[in-house]
Scaffold this active site. Structure first.
Site, short mmCIF file in Angstrom:
data_model
loop_
_atom_site.label_atom_id
_atom_site.label_comp_id
_atom_site.label_asym_id
_atom_site.label_seq_id
_atom_site.Cartn_x
_atom_site.Cartn_y
_atom_site.Cartn_z
N ASP A 318 10.99 -38.68 -8.42
CA ASP A 318 9.69 -38.36 -7.83
C ASP A 318 9.81 -37.45 -6.60
O ASP A 318 8.82 -36.91 -6.13
CB ASP A 318 8.93 -39.65 -7.45
CG ASP A 318 8.50 -40.42 -8.69
OD1 ASP A 318 8.36 -39.81 -9.77
OD2 ASP A 318 8.32 -41.65 -8.59
N ARG A 349 6.00 -30.71 -13.74
CA ARG A 349 6.38 -30.50 -12.34
C ARG A 349 7.40 -29.39 -12.15
O ARG A 349 7.55 -28.87 -11.04
CB ARG A 349 6.89 -31.81 -11.72
CG ARG A 349 5.76 -32.79 -11.46
CD ARG A 349 6.21 -34.06 -10.79
NE ARG A 349 5.04 -34.87 -10.47
CZ ARG A 349 5.07 -36.18 -10.23
NH1 ARG A 349 6.23 -36.83 -10.26
NH2 ARG A 349 3.97 -36.84 -9.96
N ARG A 391 2.46 -35.39 -6.11
CA ARG A 391 3.80 -35.05 -5.60
C ARG A 391 3.91 -33.55 -5.32
O ARG A 391 4.60 -33.14 -4.38
CB ARG A 391 4.88 -35.47 -6.60
CG ARG A 391 4.88 -36.94 -6.96
CD ARG A 391 5.60 -37.84 -5.98
NE ARG A 391 5.47 -39.23 -6.40
CZ ARG A 391 5.22 -40.26 -5.60
NH1 ARG A 391 5.12 -40.10 -4.30
NH2 ARG A 391 5.11 -41.47 -6.08
C1 S3P Z 1 7.84 -45.50 -12.08
C2 S3P Z 1 8.84 -44.94 -12.81
C3 S3P Z 1 9.04 -43.47 -12.89
C4 S3P Z 1 8.34 -42.75 -11.76
C5 S3P Z 1 6.94 -43.23 -11.55
C6 S3P Z 1 6.92 -44.72 -11.27
C7 S3P Z 1 7.72 -46.97 -12.12
O1 S3P Z 1 8.52 -43.02 -14.11
O2 S3P Z 1 8.34 -41.37 -11.98
O3 S3P Z 1 6.35 -42.55 -10.47
O4 S3P Z 1 6.99 -47.55 -11.28
O5 S3P Z 1 8.33 -47.59 -12.99
P1 S3P Z 1 9.39 -43.07 -15.47
O6 S3P Z 1 9.69 -44.49 -15.73
O7 S3P Z 1 8.52 -42.48 -16.53
O8 S3P Z 1 10.60 -42.23 -15.17
#
Ligand code: S3P
Length: 430
Positions: A318, A349, A391
């Site tokens: 992120d 992104r 972001r």
């Molecule tokens: C998150 C996991 C990530 C992240 C998202 C929050 C979570 O996504 O990018 O902002 O809370 O499990 P992904 O699991 O798709 O990588």
């Protein structure tokens, strides 16, 4: 329901040092998980420090639509959990807003509930891939219908069996969906992840006494009923990141963030900052809940470009748009590879950050699975489009601090998805 028309926020060049000691909103990932587990636990849970982010409000809305009683006491949810049987079939589709975490984690919960429910949300969320959760949940025995691999998703939950599932993508959301379904499955459910991703779900479940353990790259869970709990959400390191990144980039600056989560599966940004040359000081506090927490101090030092390896990506996923913005001010090239997942976040992104930074003069290039930025490049003022992605909006705001003129960030209001008050907090550092 879709977001209001895009408006802009103007970020002026720093023109001096940045400094201050701040707190940031509660961690978004941990807030979702605590609310969801409180809802299926038995008894009254109190969650202090709950994130004020719009995404976390979406989780509370979905739980309420499933019949869970939730009161807010000064922003802190008090959740009356009625156990798994306390969830009742919803009258209408469940609106997850723009929150992928709400949708994917709730899919895991609904897979184990004897009800029919549809998960939907705003257009931005309807564009994101959902087969990644539908596939394992079907293997466990749930009836899951997607819309061409996307939401709306209709789930008819029921009797589940444990499976062994090797994650095809490094995703904590997918891992969590399977583990949450595993709480209702017969036998053991095993998730194998070759790249470690954020471990908030398994930490919280362990803290609550569920039978969950790690064995090498496998996380193994058995069915469990949960008891209610009182917990505090630490500050969100992903929200602290743009403030700390700004301090690292602007000469003479120093910023301290107190009470921030220091989970080792989330703190790679701090390691990368140090690798870029910034001074990073971490002071852990006493840990009272499932998550480590402490104070982080970042002091400016001339930054140099770095290479982020594919196996480092999950720990900083992120923060990568922010890293691209900072790389415009670093000496030498910065390159990120193995980050194709960035293309299926709230926006693409990779494209979004490269387009935005180029629009204000950066030397940045899209790669199929990442980006390359050549620094330092002078940034000029102008207008950039955050394409409704929080972001990107924060990354462009940080880039604007080192531009020679004001930068208008279109879509800045999307910061409410994770960090309401972001612009005011950033401004308070001048
Ligand atoms: C998150 C996991 C990530 C992240 C998202 C929050 C979570 O996504 O990018 O902002 O809370 O499990 P992904 O699991 O798709 O990588």
């Amino acid at each position: 329901m879709n977001a209001p028309a895009t408006t802009g926020a103007v970020i002026h060049p720093a023109e001096g040092v940045l400094g201050g000691r701040v707190r940031v909103p509660g961690d978004k990932s941990i807030s979702h998980r605590m609310a969801i587990l409180a809802a299926v636990a038995r008894g009254t849970s109190r969650i202090s420090g709950y994130s004020p982010a719009r995404d976390c409000a979406s989780t509370l809305d979905v739980l309420r639509a499933l019949g869970v009683l939730i009161d807010l006491h000064d922003g802190a949810p008090v959740i009356e959990g009625g156990g798994w049987d306390g969830l009742r079939p919803p009258d209408e589709p469940l609106d997850c807003g723009r929150s992928g975490t709400t949708m994917r984690l709730m899919a895991g919960i609904l897979a184990g509930v004897d009800a029919r429910a549809t998960l939907t949300g705003e257009d931005q969320l309807l564009r994101r891939p959902m087969n990644r959760i539908a596939d394992p949940l079907r293997q466990m025995g749930a009836d899951v219908e997607t819309t061409d691999g996307h939401a709306p998703i209709t789930i008819r939950g029921g009797v589940l069996r444990g499976i062994t599932y090797s994650l095809p993508v490094a995703s904590a959301q997918v891992k969590s969906a399977v583990l949450l379904a595993g709480l209702r499955a017969s036998g053991q459910t095993t998730v194998v992840e070759n790249t470690p991703t954020r471990d908030h779900t398994e930490r919280l479940l362990g803290w609550l006494g569920a039978a969950v353990r790690k064995d090498g790259t496998a996380i193994i869970i058995s069915a469990a009923d949960l008891n209610s709990f009182d917990a505090e959400v630490p500050g969100d390191l992903s929200s602290a990141a743009p403030l700390l990144g700004a301090a690292a980039m602007i000469p003479g600056s120093e910023v301290v963030v107190d009470g921030v989560g220091l989970n080792p599966t989330r703190d790679s940004f701090l390691r990368l900052l140090a690798r870029m040359g910034a001074e990073v000081e971490i002071e852990p506090a006493d840990q009272t809940g499932p998550e480590p927490v402490g104070t982080v101090r970042v002091t400016h030092a001339g930054l140099r470009g770095i290479t982020v390896e594919a196996d480092e990506v999950a720990g900083v996923i992120d923060e990568l748009p922010l890293l691209a913005a900072m790389a415009t001010g670093a000496d030498g090239p910065t390159e990120v590879r193995g980050a194709g997942e960035l293309r299926v976040k709230e926006s693409d992104r990779i494209r979004g950050v490269v387009n935005g930074l180029r629009a204000i003069g950066a030397d940045a290039e899209e790669l199929p699975d990442g980006f390359a930025v050549s620094g330092p490049s002078p940034l000029r003022g102008g207008s950039v489009n955050a394409v409704e992605d929080h972001r990107l909006a924060m990354a462009f705001a940080v880039a604007g601090l080192r531009a020679s003129g004001p930068v208008t960030v279109r879509g800045m209001e999307s910061v409410d998805d994770s960090f309401p008050g972001f612009v005011a907090t950033l401004e308070s550092l001048r």
